[in-house]
Design a protein around this motif. Structure first.
Motif, short mmCIF file in Angstrom:
data_model
loop_
_atom_site.label_atom_id
_atom_site.label_comp_id
_atom_site.label_asym_id
_atom_site.label_seq_id
_atom_site.Cartn_x
_atom_site.Cartn_y
_atom_site.Cartn_z
N ARG A 135 -7.10 8.67 2.43
CA ARG A 135 -7.95 9.09 3.54
C ARG A 135 -9.41 9.30 3.13
NH1 ARG A 135 -7.22 13.51 6.00
NH2 ARG A 135 -7.35 12.78 8.15
N LYS A 179 -9.31 17.88 1.29
CA LYS A 179 -9.85 16.72 0.60
C LYS A 179 -10.15 17.14 -0.84
CE LYS A 179 -13.77 13.54 0.68
NZ LYS A 179 -15.13 13.31 1.21
N ASP A 195 0.83 -1.20 0.00
CA ASP A 195 0.00 0.00 0.00
C ASP A 195 0.87 1.26 0.00
OD1 ASP A 195 1.02 0.16 2.54
OD2 ASP A 195 -0.91 0.23 3.57
N SER A 229 -17.89 0.23 -4.08
CA SER A 229 -17.94 -0.51 -2.83
C SER A 229 -18.75 -1.79 -2.97
CB SER A 229 -18.54 0.37 -1.73
OG SER A 229 -18.52 -0.29 -0.49
N GLU A 261 -8.38 3.58 -0.42
CA GLU A 261 -9.16 4.49 0.41
C GLU A 261 -8.38 4.97 1.62
OE1 GLU A 261 -13.78 4.20 0.54
OE2 GLU A 261 -12.98 2.23 1.07
N LYS A 262 -7.68 4.05 2.27
CA LYS A 262 -6.92 4.39 3.47
C LYS A 262 -5.79 5.36 3.15
CE LYS A 262 -8.77 1.82 6.77
NZ LYS A 262 -9.28 2.39 8.06
N ARG A 263 -5.07 5.07 2.07
CA ARG A 263 -3.89 5.88 1.74
C ARG A 263 -4.29 7.31 1.41
NH1 ARG A 263 1.45 4.87 -0.13
NH2 ARG A 263 2.54 6.74 0.52
N ASP A 296 -11.66 7.21 3.56
CA ASP A 296 -12.51 6.54 4.54
C ASP A 296 -12.91 7.44 5.71
OD1 ASP A 296 -9.80 6.55 5.24
OD2 ASP A 296 -10.07 4.88 6.65
N ILE A 297 -12.12 8.49 6.00
CA ILE A 297 -12.44 9.35 7.14
C ILE A 297 -12.49 10.83 6.79
CG2 ILE A 297 -11.44 7.74 8.80
CD1 ILE A 297 -9.01 9.63 8.95
N SER A 298 -11.94 11.22 5.65
CA SER A 298 -11.78 12.64 5.35
C SER A 298 -13.10 13.39 5.30
CB SER A 298 -11.01 12.83 4.03
OG SER A 298 -11.69 12.20 2.97
N TYR A 335 -9.44 -1.20 -0.60
CA TYR A 335 -9.45 -0.84 0.82
C TYR A 335 -8.23 0.02 1.15
CZ TYR A 335 -8.62 -1.50 5.85
OH TYR A 335 -8.36 -1.29 7.19
N TYR A 336 -7.05 -0.35 0.63
CA TYR A 336 -5.83 0.38 0.92
C TYR A 336 -5.78 1.70 0.15
CZ TYR A 336 -4.75 -4.25 2.63
OH TYR A 336 -4.82 -5.44 3.29
#
Length: 299
Positions: free
Chosen positions: A258, A271, A165, A282, A254-256, A260-262, A251-252
């Motif tokens: 941000r 953002k 990732d 999804s 989205e995480k990289r 998922d939370i931004s 999934y990664y």
């Protein structure tokens, strides 16, 4: 590229590309640069410069005072396709490893944000690679972050790929305990041993085999001028950029970035892009979670 290297020996072609690289990015080159980079004699370096001048005489001119060849204002690459990211990757390598491992002659004052990469045991990594190449299963001593398994446990897996990732490496493998394909972080493997044949084929892992188009667009909450800037930043075509991503890596992704939370914590400027087709992507990524392989295959 306009020139065809088919009749040139590989070594000669690489040196000519090196000459053009230096002229493009640093504006000059001399015989010593070629000799130092490739370990060739001074006469050979002179021959290479003559060959490049014959190929693209309009690209360089000799400065007798400085004793270097300089790039001309009319310079146009014939052998390489200049790419900013590739050049910056060489700067990265020059700082992390050694300038001698790159084609760079000039290194600007620079620094990189330190990243705490995870420690990986080379012996374990070698066994993982062997298992993937030879289609073998492994028994690993693995420490997961699962609250139900607070201590490292031994488990059998059938790996078929490695993935990163950008910050960590993991193994894509069929888990003999959970009977599905999962990701196992390499640094959390405390021990591993090769066992029998793999119980799953790579083509059985649909999330690994299938890709999905992720549509990135500028954040609509930005002003029109800001959205235009973001579109240019991300090389968007028609206000969007399509990223073809392996479903197992979404999934990664989205995480990289941000994603998922931004939406909950960031301001629009923090953002700059969003996933326009997030719901569809999804659903495509999570349409299945359980392997179709029979349980007895893992026992």
């Amino acid at each position: 590229m306009s020139d065809t290297p088919s009749r040139r020996p590989w070594g000669v072609q690489r040196r000519l590309e090196f000459i053009e690289f230096r002229l493009y990015w640093e504006g000059q080159i001399n015989r010593g640069d070629i000799s130092d980079a490739f370990g060739v004699s001074t006469p050979q370096a002179s021959t290479d410069l003559s060959a490049y001048k014959e190929l693209a005489s309009e690209n360089l001119t000799y400065d007798a005072r400085l004793k270097v060849y300089l790039a001309t204002k009319e310079f146009k690459p014939k052998l390489i396709e200049p790419d900013a990211n590739s050049y910056l990757s060489q700067l990265h390598a020059a700082l992390r490893e050694s300038p001698s491992e790159t084609w760079l002659g000039y290194i600007p004052d620079m620094d990189l944000m330190p990243i705490p990469f995870r420690k990986m045991n080379p012996i374990i990594l070698r066994k993982l690679l062997t298992a993937i190449k030879d289609k073998r299963s492994l028994e690993i001593l693995y420490h997961s972050m699962n609250n139900q398994r607070p201590e490292p446990i031994r488990r059998s897996i059938s790996p078929h790929a490695l993935a990163s990732d950008g910050l960590r490496w993991h193994i894509r493998a069929f888990c003999h305990i959970d009977h599905k394909f999962k990701d196992f972080i390499v640094s959390r493997c405390r021990d591993c041993e090769l066992t029998g044949a793999s119980v799953a084929e790579a083509q059985d892992d649909w999330q690994w085999q299938e890709f999905v188009d992720v549509e990135l667009i500028p954040n609509p909450k930005l002003s029109p001028a800001q959205q235009k800037t973001i579109a240019l930043d991300y090389e968007m075509d028609g206000g969007k950029r399509i990223m073809n991503i392996r479903k197992a890596l979404f999934y990664y992704f989205e995480k990289r970035l941000r994603f998922d939370i931004s939406k909950d914590v960031d301001q629009p400027k923090e953002k700059p892009v969003i996933i326009k087709n997030h719901d569809r992507v999804s659903k495509a990524v999570h349409r299945q979670t359980i392997s179709t392989l029979p349980k007895e295959a893992c026992e």
